[in-house]
Design an enzyme around this catalytic site. Structure first.
Site, PDB file in Angstrom:
ATOM      1  N   LYS A  68      13.933 -15.169  -8.642  1.00 24.60           N
ATOM      2  CA  LYS A  68      13.387 -14.079  -9.441  1.00 24.60           C
ATOM      3  C   LYS A  68      12.610 -14.662 -10.632  1.00 24.60           C
ATOM      4  CE  LYS A  68      14.610  -9.940 -11.912  1.00 24.60           C
ATOM      5  NZ  LYS A  68      15.608  -9.289 -12.727  1.00 24.60           N
ATOM      6  N   ASN A  89       0.868  -1.188   0.000  1.00 22.39           N
ATOM      7  CA  ASN A  89       0.000   0.000   0.000  1.00 22.39           C
ATOM      8  C   ASN A  89       0.895   1.224   0.000  1.00 22.39           C
ATOM      9  OD1 ASN A  89      -1.950  -1.922   0.476  1.00 22.39           O
ATOM     10  ND2 ASN A  89      -2.936  -0.771   2.118  1.00 22.39           N
ATOM     11  N   PRO A 121      -3.780 -11.669   7.335  1.00 16.12           N
ATOM     12  CA  PRO A 121      -4.514 -11.527   8.592  1.00 16.12           C
ATOM     13  C   PRO A 121      -4.805 -10.048   8.842  1.00 16.12           C
ATOM     14  CG  PRO A 121      -2.176 -11.921   9.003  1.00 16.12           C
ATOM     15  CD  PRO A 121      -2.387 -12.106   7.524  1.00 16.12           C
ATOM     16  N   ASP A 122      -5.937  -9.771   9.462  1.00 18.39           N
ATOM     17  CA  ASP A 122      -6.253  -8.394   9.846  1.00 18.39           C
ATOM     18  C   ASP A 122      -5.692  -8.182  11.253  1.00 18.39           C
ATOM     19  OD1 ASP A 122      -7.589  -6.078  10.910  1.00 18.39           O
ATOM     20  OD2 ASP A 122      -8.936  -6.208   9.169  1.00 18.39           O
ATOM     21  N   PHE A 149      -7.391   3.070  12.143  1.00 18.67           N
ATOM     22  CA  PHE A 149      -7.455   4.113  11.133  1.00 18.67           C
ATOM     23  C   PHE A 149      -8.344   3.621   9.999  1.00 18.67           C
ATOM     24  CE2 PHE A 149      -4.518   7.745  11.647  1.00 18.67           C
ATOM     25  CZ  PHE A 149      -4.096   7.457  12.933  1.00 18.67           C
TER      26      PHE A 149
HETATM   27  N1  CTP Z   1      -5.549  -3.181   9.297  1.00 17.39           N
HETATM   28  C1  CTP Z   1      -4.841  -4.203   9.896  1.00 17.39           C
HETATM   29  N2  CTP Z   1      -4.561  -5.334   9.202  1.00 17.39           N
HETATM   30  C2  CTP Z   1      -4.974  -5.482   7.926  1.00 17.39           C
HETATM   31  C3  CTP Z   1      -5.687  -4.440   7.301  1.00 17.39           C
HETATM   32  C4  CTP Z   1      -5.962  -3.297   8.015  1.00 17.39           C
HETATM   33  O1  CTP Z   1      -4.461  -4.063  11.065  1.00 17.39           O
HETATM   34  N3  CTP Z   1      -4.682  -6.601   7.266  1.00 17.39           N
HETATM   35  C5  CTP Z   1      -5.889  -2.001  10.101  1.00 17.39           C
HETATM   36  C6  CTP Z   1      -5.226  -0.721   9.650  1.00 17.39           C
HETATM   37  O2  CTP Z   1      -3.999  -0.519  10.330  1.00 17.39           O
HETATM   38  C7  CTP Z   1      -6.257   0.321  10.056  1.00 17.39           C
HETATM   39  C8  CTP Z   1      -7.568  -0.402   9.883  1.00 17.39           C
HETATM   40  O3  CTP Z   1      -7.259  -1.788   9.958  1.00 17.39           O
HETATM   41  O4  CTP Z   1      -6.150   0.678  11.408  1.00 17.39           O
HETATM   42  C9  CTP Z   1      -8.316  -0.115   8.618  1.00 17.39           C
HETATM   43  O5  CTP Z   1      -7.463  -0.228   7.518  1.00 17.39           O
HETATM   44  P1  CTP Z   1      -8.008   0.122   6.054  1.00 17.39           P
HETATM   45  O6  CTP Z   1      -6.918  -0.156   5.071  1.00 17.39           O
HETATM   46  O7  CTP Z   1      -8.659   1.458   6.064  1.00 17.39           O
HETATM   47  O8  CTP Z   1      -9.174  -0.920   5.934  1.00 17.39           O
HETATM   48  P2  CTP Z   1      -9.223  -2.382   5.395  1.00 17.39           P
HETATM   49  O9  CTP Z   1      -9.319  -3.334   6.512  1.00 17.39           O
HETATM   50  O10 CTP Z   1      -8.133  -2.600   4.424  1.00 17.39           O
HETATM   51  O11 CTP Z   1     -10.656  -2.388   4.693  1.00 17.39           O
HETATM   52  P3  CTP Z   1     -11.049  -1.936   3.161  1.00 17.39           P
HETATM   53  O12 CTP Z   1      -9.976  -2.483   2.289  1.00 17.39           O
HETATM   54  O13 CTP Z   1     -12.358  -2.565   2.971  1.00 17.39           O
HETATM   55  O14 CTP Z   1     -11.129  -0.442   3.166  1.00 17.39           O
END
Ligand code: CTP
Length: 396
Positions: free
Chosen positions: A285, A207, A302-303, A321
């Site tokens: 590569k 990202n 993982p989230d 965030f």
């Molecule tokens: N986040 C996280 N782990 C992930 C994705 C997101 O900890 N794999 C956390 C980010 O650090 C942030 C929040 O989740 O605090 C939201 O991140 P954002 O990128 O806005 O959302 P997404 O979960 O990616 O959802 P979407 O793609 O649907 O907007």
């Protein structure tokens, strides 16, 4: 921070020359530095140069009747706000861990009722020696604060851990120890920057994230007296001084680092974690071999935030965030519920806003009390306001 009095014990190591710079840095910040030299230290720096830089008398001898008449060694050990030992040699650490008091420096360290911060410095083998590591553990248990050592080339020609922390790092650690702001005693974990998910050894997906907002938040928390663990992916801006720094590359590593950080009071998840990784990254590569374009299969990462919110070790305040490009409030409000965090800092990261990679941010803070729209301001001001809000929430 208003000027404090620091007792600086300089041990006998090659890094003692860096302590001259440390004296200058501390004085630039308005602190008074009272220097103490061990006998071995005088082989590396002269009392005259130390005294000239500190603008103070140098204390060296336990049995100096003049010194005792002016200020006894017990009084000397108590008159400071903080005691710094730099360089802390293997010998000084051993003395401290075992309670020896056979010269002025070790006696002061036994007699003081103030916090002690040490900056170890020694050869890598001496640092790794089980005796030093045992002493280190004892000192940590005794509440001694440690700055460094760093990894790098050594004066003796070897490479590894043992180099004394840089003066600016010791200064940051000292100021953190001296800080009695509203977040003193609070341990805050901050994730920051992007993650890099490898495609092969030379390519990755990520990202966009400079790490500027997460870094500013860590700095604002330090200024309020918090202990900060800063878990960062490969960001553009350098990490702040004075944090417990954990550098990671991937989302999986970030989750692992977060789960391995115990006793967190507040979690702030500012990292732009990649949502997907390449299911089976190549060890080699990927070559343009004329057999057509590569097809990448993705797997979901993982989230980190949601995992921590659902865990038994959930910090008492969790802040996420939300980077959105449309329906900011609506999406962020839903995200707060979905992820299970207490507050969400929502911002519009559409390219036209100039927020991504810029110095300003325009955020809305969403909590169960509703949406609070903050005016557009510097990322450092957003950070300060957030840190103040956290202090108010914890202490209120
Ligand atoms: N986040 C996280 N782990 C992930 C994705 C997101 O900890 N794999 C956390 C980010 O650090 C942030 C929040 O989740 O605090 C939201 O991140 P954002 O990128 O806005 O959302 P997404 O979960 O990616 O959802 P979407 O793609 O649907 O907007």
């Amino acid at each position: 921070m208003t000027g404090k009095t620091l007792l600086l014990v300089i041990g006998g190591g090659i890094a003692a020359f860096k302590s001259l710079d440390l004296i200058r840095r501390l004085r630039e910040r308005g602190h008074r530095v009272v220097p103490v030299l061990t006998a071995a230290a005088t082989e590396f720096v002269t009392p005259l140069s130390v005294s000239a830089l500190a603008g103070e008398k140098v204390f060296q001898d336990l049995f100096d009747l003049n010194d005792e008449a002016e200020m006894g060694h017990i009084e000397l050990s108590r008159a400071a706000d903080l005691v710094i030992v730099a360089p802390a040699t293997a010998d000084l650490m051993a003395k401290m861990a075992n309670g020896h008091a056979n010269d002025l420096a070790s006696t002061l360290l036994m007699a003081t009722d103030k916090q002690v911060l040490i900056a170890p410095s020694m050869n890598v083998r001496m640092w790794e020696h089980p005796a030093t590591q045992r002493n280190l553990e004892t000192l940590k248990k005794d509440g001694i604060l440690i700055s460094g050592p760093n990894e790098g080339d050594m004066a003796c020609g070897e490479f590894g851990f043992g180099r004394m922390a840089e003066p600016m790092e010791i200064l940051a650690a000292a100021e953190m120890a001296l800080n009695d702001g509203p977040l003193k005693g609070t341990h805050v974990l901050v994730t920051s920057g992007p993650t890099h998910e490898p495609i092969d050894p030379v390519r990755y997906i990520a990202n966009r994230s400079s790490g500027a907002q997460g870094t500013a938040i860590a700095q604002a928390l330090l200024a309020q007296g918090a202990e900060v663990t800063f878990i960062t992916g490969p960001a553009d801006v350098p990490p702040p001084m004075g944090v417990n720094l954990v550098a990671v590359q991937t989302a999986a590593e970030m989750l692992d680092a977060v789960q391995n950080t115990p006793n967190v009071d507040v979690g702030i998840f500012a990292a732009a974690v990649a949502d997907w990784r390449v299911a089976s990254a190549s060890d080699q590569k990927i070559k343009k071999d004329g057999k057509g374009l590569p097809v990448l299969e993705f797997a979901e990462n993982p989230d980190v935030l949601a995992t921590i919110c659902a865990s038994t070790a959930r910090p008492k305040l969790v802040i996420g965030f939300a980077a959105e490009t449309q329906n900011v409030i609506e999406n962020a409000t839903a995200k707060r519920k979905r992820k299970g965090c207490d507050w969400i800092v929502a911002n519009d990261v559409s390219p036209s806003t100039g927020i991504m990679g810029g110095s300003e941010n325009d955020v809305t803070l969403i909590s169960n009390a509703g949406a609070e729209d903050w005016p557009r301001m510097d990322k450092s001001q957003v950070a300060t306001r957030l840190a103040e809000k956290i202090a108010a929430a914890l202490n209120g």
